[in-house]
Design an enzyme around this catalytic site. Structure first.
Site, mmCIF file in Angstrom:
data_model
loop_
_atom_site.group_PDB
_atom_site.id
_atom_site.type_symbol
_atom_site.label_atom_id
_atom_site.label_comp_id
_atom_site.label_asym_id
_atom_site.label_seq_id
_atom_site.Cartn_x
_atom_site.Cartn_y
_atom_site.Cartn_z
ATOM 1 N N SER A 163 0.923 -1.064 0.022
ATOM 2 C CA SER A 163 0.311 0.072 0.060
ATOM 3 C C SER A 163 0.926 1.092 -0.016
ATOM 4 O O SER A 163 2.127 1.247 0.346
ATOM 5 C CB SER A 163 -0.825 -0.192 1.278
ATOM 6 O OG SER A 163 -1.538 1.155 1.427
ATOM 7 N N TYR A 176 -2.654 -0.192 10.304
ATOM 8 C CA TYR A 176 -2.659 -0.749 8.691
ATOM 9 C C TYR A 176 -1.345 -0.437 8.174
ATOM 10 O O TYR A 176 -0.721 -0.992 7.296
ATOM 11 C CB TYR A 176 -3.800 -0.259 8.033
ATOM 12 C CG TYR A 176 -4.134 -0.572 6.575
ATOM 13 C CD1 TYR A 176 -4.262 -1.872 6.169
ATOM 14 C CD2 TYR A 176 -3.533 0.473 5.508
ATOM 15 C CE1 TYR A 176 -4.725 -1.926 4.728
ATOM 16 C CE2 TYR A 176 -3.672 0.284 4.347
ATOM 17 C CZ TYR A 176 -4.033 -1.190 3.990
ATOM 18 O OH TYR A 176 -4.028 -1.490 2.541
HETATM 19 P P1 NAP Z 1 -11.406 -5.892 0.613
HETATM 20 O O1 NAP Z 1 -12.305 -5.780 -0.709
HETATM 21 O O2 NAP Z 1 -11.786 -5.740 2.080
HETATM 22 O O3 NAP Z 1 -11.077 -7.563 0.589
HETATM 23 C C1 NAP Z 1 -10.262 -8.315 1.231
HETATM 24 C C2 NAP Z 1 -10.133 -9.704 1.413
HETATM 25 O O4 NAP Z 1 -9.394 -9.973 2.240
HETATM 26 C C3 NAP Z 1 -11.405 -10.248 1.594
HETATM 27 O O5 NAP Z 1 -11.756 -11.478 0.590
HETATM 28 C C4 NAP Z 1 -11.715 -10.707 3.051
HETATM 29 O O6 NAP Z 1 -12.337 -11.851 3.186
HETATM 30 C C5 NAP Z 1 -10.131 -11.039 3.164
HETATM 31 N N1 NAP Z 1 -10.007 -11.093 4.654
HETATM 32 C C6 NAP Z 1 -10.066 -10.098 5.575
HETATM 33 N N2 NAP Z 1 -9.716 -10.450 6.770
HETATM 34 C C7 NAP Z 1 -9.450 -11.983 6.585
HETATM 35 C C8 NAP Z 1 -9.351 -12.984 7.562
HETATM 36 N N3 NAP Z 1 -9.022 -12.700 8.795
HETATM 37 N N4 NAP Z 1 -9.012 -14.150 7.139
HETATM 38 C C9 NAP Z 1 -9.152 -14.264 5.821
HETATM 39 N N5 NAP Z 1 -9.345 -13.776 5.020
HETATM 40 C C10 NAP Z 1 -9.464 -12.197 5.307
HETATM 41 O O7 NAP Z 1 -9.859 -5.449 0.219
HETATM 42 P P2 NAP Z 1 -9.209 -4.995 -1.286
HETATM 43 O O8 NAP Z 1 -9.495 -3.453 -1.438
HETATM 44 O O9 NAP Z 1 -9.673 -5.831 -2.273
HETATM 45 O O10 NAP Z 1 -7.701 -5.149 -0.542
HETATM 46 C C11 NAP Z 1 -6.811 -6.367 -1.161
HETATM 47 C C12 NAP Z 1 -5.666 -5.791 -0.786
HETATM 48 O O11 NAP Z 1 -5.046 -4.873 -1.380
HETATM 49 C C13 NAP Z 1 -5.265 -5.716 0.727
HETATM 50 O O12 NAP Z 1 -3.962 -6.256 0.876
HETATM 51 C C14 NAP Z 1 -5.041 -4.168 0.980
HETATM 52 O O13 NAP Z 1 -4.237 -3.817 1.977
HETATM 53 C C15 NAP Z 1 -4.302 -3.883 -0.571
HETATM 54 N N6 NAP Z 1 -4.966 -2.496 -0.812
HETATM 55 C C16 NAP Z 1 -5.820 -2.116 -1.317
HETATM 56 C C17 NAP Z 1 -6.120 -0.800 -1.784
HETATM 57 C C18 NAP Z 1 -7.499 -0.488 -2.274
HETATM 58 O O14 NAP Z 1 -7.726 0.643 -2.786
HETATM 59 N N7 NAP Z 1 -8.725 -1.257 -2.325
HETATM 60 C C19 NAP Z 1 -5.501 0.131 -1.959
HETATM 61 C C20 NAP Z 1 -3.752 -0.336 -1.475
HETATM 62 C C21 NAP Z 1 -3.783 -1.576 -1.040
HETATM 63 P P3 NAP Z 1 -14.167 -11.247 3.592
HETATM 64 O O15 NAP Z 1 -14.486 -10.742 2.187
HETATM 65 O O16 NAP Z 1 -14.406 -12.740 3.842
HETATM 66 O O17 NAP Z 1 -14.062 -10.461 4.546
#
Ligand code: NAP
Length: 256
Positions: A163, A176
């Site tokens: 991130s 985070y």
């Molecule tokens: P998201 O939509 O919240 O998805 C997160 C995923 O992680 C979901 O499938 C969730 O499962 C799973 N998860 C969370 N806690 C968990 C646990 N205890 N055990 C197993 N699985 C778990 O987030 P995203 O935006 O796709 O993010 C994906 C990655 O990209 C992350 O590493 C995030 O830090 C990084 N990132 C995202 C952004 C952005 O703008 N979206 C920016 C920078 C970095 P459930 O659906 O079952 O809760």
């Protein structure tokens, strides 16, 4: 921000990952779901790891109805999983699939945003458990299989999801931000250890702002339509899974 042209202009054949196995954490939603679907669309057997079984089953159905290879579902709540759970996972992947070409650490929690002095110790610990300890334990358990796959097939890839706040700290991003700094550290240390002839490539990728639930939670007033979709972002992971010459890098999926 827009997708890096390296990823946007990457149009590989649909059999790019044929015969390969890619494990994605957090495969039920957001970017992880899109990565699992894209890998399957390019021939990979996706191992879908996540905590919500119904979401994983929906991804499974989407892959099957699109004609992709049968995925494996592995329900696991990373906040409570212990080292033996990771060993059991590694044993199952080895016995059922016998290779692991890609290990994508994607699952993460955002946690509560706010000043460090107001961060709850319990929330901090859960965040570090899911965002840092789980990728460490998963890597540790699966590395022998990843290394063996690279030796047998010439290449394997470990990708950590970073991130912007894991590369430069920002007020109120608390645990985070700290957890993503740790991920960058894990990426660097592991890449340095595996430098040389192992064939295992280790890199981190920061997706930048992507239209997901996590982003909406962090920026509720933002118009999601201004952001790239998870499907677009996933192209960066596909590119990186195939990249043979890149090792120890910290990449950005988007450019200004
Ligand atoms: P998201 O939509 O919240 O998805 C997160 C995923 O992680 C979901 O499938 C969730 O499962 C799973 N998860 C969370 N806690 C968990 C646990 N205890 N055990 C197993 N699985 C778990 O987030 P995203 O935006 O796709 O993010 C994906 C990655 O990209 C992350 O590493 C995030 O830090 C990084 N990132 C995202 C952004 C952005 O703008 N979206 C920016 C920078 C970095 P459930 O659906 O079952 O809760």
């Amino acid at each position: 921000m827009r997708l890096d042209p390296r990823f946007a202009d990457f149009h590989p054949a649909s059999d790019l990952l044929e015969g390969r196995v890619v494990l994605v954490t957090g495969a039920g939603d957001g970017i992880g779901r899109a990565i699992a679907l894209l890998c399957a669309a390019h021939g990979a057997t996706s191992v879908l790891l996540g905590r919500t079984v119904e979401k994983l089953e929906r991804v499974y159905d989407e892959i099957r109805s699109a004609g992709g290879p049968e995925p494996a579902i592995y329900p696991m709540d990373l906040s409570g999983a212990m080292p033996p759970d990771y060993e059991a996972l590694a044993a199952r992947v080895e016995s059922e699939l016998d290779r692991l070409d890609g290990l994508v650490h994607n699952a993460a929690l955002l946690g509560e945003l706010g000043p460090i002095e107001h961060s709850s110790p319990e929330g901090w610990q859960e965040l570090i458990q899911v965002n840092v300890n789980a990728p460490f334990l998963l890597t540790r358990a699966l590395l022998p299989l990843v290394r063996r796959t690279a030796t047998a097939h010439g290449h394997a890839s470990i990708i950590f999801t970073s991130s912007g706040v894991g590369r430069r700290g920002r007020a109120y991003w608390g645990g985070y931000s700290v957890s993503k700094f740790a991920i960058e550290g894990l990426n660097q240390v592991l890449a340095d250890e595996l430098d040389g002839a192992s064939g295992v490539r280790v890199n981190s990728l920061n997706p930048g702002p992507v239209r997901t639930r996590m982003r909406a939670n962090a920026f509720p007033a933002e118009d999601p339509q201004t952001l790239i979709t998870p499907e677009e972002a996933a192209r960066g992971w596909l590119w990186l899974l195939d990249a043979r010459d890149l090792h120890g890098a910290a990449l950005e999926a988007q450019v200004p």
